[in-house]
Scaffold this motif. Sequence first.
Motif, PDB file in Angstrom:
ATOM      1  N   ASP A 284       0.824  -1.214   0.000  1.00  0.00           N
ATOM      2  CA  ASP A 284       0.000   0.000   0.000  1.00  0.00           C
ATOM      3  C   ASP A 284       0.856   1.262   0.000  1.00  0.00           C
ATOM      4  O   ASP A 284       0.536   2.238  -0.686  1.00  0.00           O
ATOM      5  N   GLU A 287       2.325   1.859  -3.421  1.00  0.00           N
ATOM      6  CA  GLU A 287       1.332   2.478  -4.301  1.00  0.00           C
ATOM      7  C   GLU A 287       1.196   3.968  -4.007  1.00  0.00           C
ATOM      8  O   GLU A 287       1.110   4.795  -4.925  1.00  0.00           O
ATOM      9  N   SER A 288       1.209   4.322  -2.718  1.00  0.00           N
ATOM     10  CA  SER A 288       1.042   5.731  -2.355  1.00  0.00           C
ATOM     11  C   SER A 288       2.238   6.575  -2.766  1.00  0.00           C
ATOM     12  O   SER A 288       2.110   7.788  -2.985  1.00  0.00           O
ATOM     13  N   SER A 292       6.540   0.915  -8.377  1.00  0.00           N
ATOM     14  CA  SER A 292       5.993  -0.238  -9.088  1.00  0.00           C
ATOM     15  C   SER A 292       5.913  -1.475  -8.201  1.00  0.00           C
ATOM     16  O   SER A 292       5.092  -2.359  -8.435  1.00  0.00           O
ATOM     17  N   LYS A 454      -7.537   7.413  -3.914  1.00  0.00           N
ATOM     18  CA  LYS A 454      -6.099   7.157  -4.001  1.00  0.00           C
ATOM     19  C   LYS A 454      -5.527   6.845  -2.620  1.00  0.00           C
ATOM     20  O   LYS A 454      -6.078   7.237  -1.601  1.00  0.00           O
ATOM     21  N   SER A 455      -4.388   6.130  -2.599  1.00  0.00           N
ATOM     22  CA  SER A 455      -3.665   5.882  -1.353  1.00  0.00           C
ATOM     23  C   SER A 455      -2.617   6.964  -1.161  1.00  0.00           C
ATOM     24  O   SER A 455      -1.890   7.305  -2.111  1.00  0.00           O
TER      25      SER A 455
END
Length: 477
Positions: A284, A287-288, A292, A454-455
């Motif tokens: 997570d 991603e934030s 990749s 979004k994160s």
Amino acid sequence: MSLLKRAGSVFVLVLAFAGSLQAGELPDFTDLVENASKAVVNISTTQKVKSGGMQLPEGIEIPNLPEDSPFNDLFKHFFGEQGGSGGGAPPPPREAKSLGSGFIISKDGYVLTNNHVVKDADEVIVRLADRRELKAEVVGTDDRSDVALLKIDAENLPVAKIGKSEELKVGKWVLAIGSPFGFDYSATAGIVSALGRALPRENYVPFIQTDVAINPGNSGGPLFNLDGEVVGVNSQIYSRTGGYMGLSFSIPIEVAMDVANQLKEHGKVSRGWLGVLIQDVTLDLAESFGMSKPQGALIAKVMPDSPAQEAGLQVGDVVLAFNGKEIDRSSSLPPVVGSTPVGKRVPIKVMRDKRTQTLWIKLGELPDKDKKVAKAAESKVASDNRLGVQVADLTADQRKELDLEGGVLVDGIGEGPAADAGVRQGDIIVRINSTTIKDVEQFEKVIKELPAGKSVPVLVQRRGGPIFLALKVPRDD
């Protein structure tokens, strides 16, 4: 020849081939044990400790009772022999004994073992393979690596061959020799289960994990490869019973020898220091941060007046490589930094704002003790917001106590994105999505502008330490 006879012959050949193949794959340790055991030693220690009996509080004495009083036995049972009337002298200290293992690294008597084997010992005795018992001097110890260097007065001793743990691979055979439960020169074998293991409170040692049977008394003994070379120092086990359960951990020999050389030359160990607090990059969080895949060490705090601050490292940077070595997990960084000479200038590759860049840093020396940060007191001023969390401004005293310039206190939390991310009551929210939070007013403004669905990374201060959390911003209805 009939078909049945041919089939039978083929079956016998297959069994013979399989048997020879299996016999060829399993190693024979007899020569290794015979040759390597000569450099292995048994270590026994004696420590004087206070008597196990309960002691009376200071200023309180046993009353002067008649000899036939039934209370005499009661006092003796709980407090031991305290002498006659007036309290008398306390009971003499008793001797506590312990056993461990070690191995000789020089012909003139230097011996390597674990720090916890000889810690606080009043006397250390080294027993050699030829049954000689010699009193040892503790040259130096290092608590962080659990390594100790001893010296015995002897010459022309058998010396263990030193190998390279970096050449080990998971699945390779290894063998340990030591004194489990006092049974001298016991040999146990197994395979390498994992490399570069990080254990709690052991940040500067990338442990070798094996399934070699290690028990109390094996500590400090050598771990050998099939060439009879020492590749590790057996240090600890993971156990719920106090005995072997299949998880054993050894200090890489390069780490142990570096510590031993520093103890011999300087009497202490110096390690490189960045001055940052780090954590793993989860899926997570990756991603934030626009990564990749999860990798590297995420910087959660930069210490003031540290090499990291001077080099320009920032909170939220992800360290991807240090001095040319890739950093896959946060646990990979401390051993690499610690083994780098103090004062050396090295490159450090980081990801910042979704871009990679290389900074140069001159390492300092790791302080003896980490700086402790006090906890914040709760604030009564609260504010509702869209993330399902109540926050409050910190007072000037709280900020000074926590060494923070800003931040808001989580005063209450309910169901919602903040709770799902792992935010807890009492956390100090310091930063959201690369924006430093100064007060409640700015906090409310920032969360209103967060991208829906979004994160985003959120930095909180918890129990004196910083930690990043990945917060999933709710979609607008």
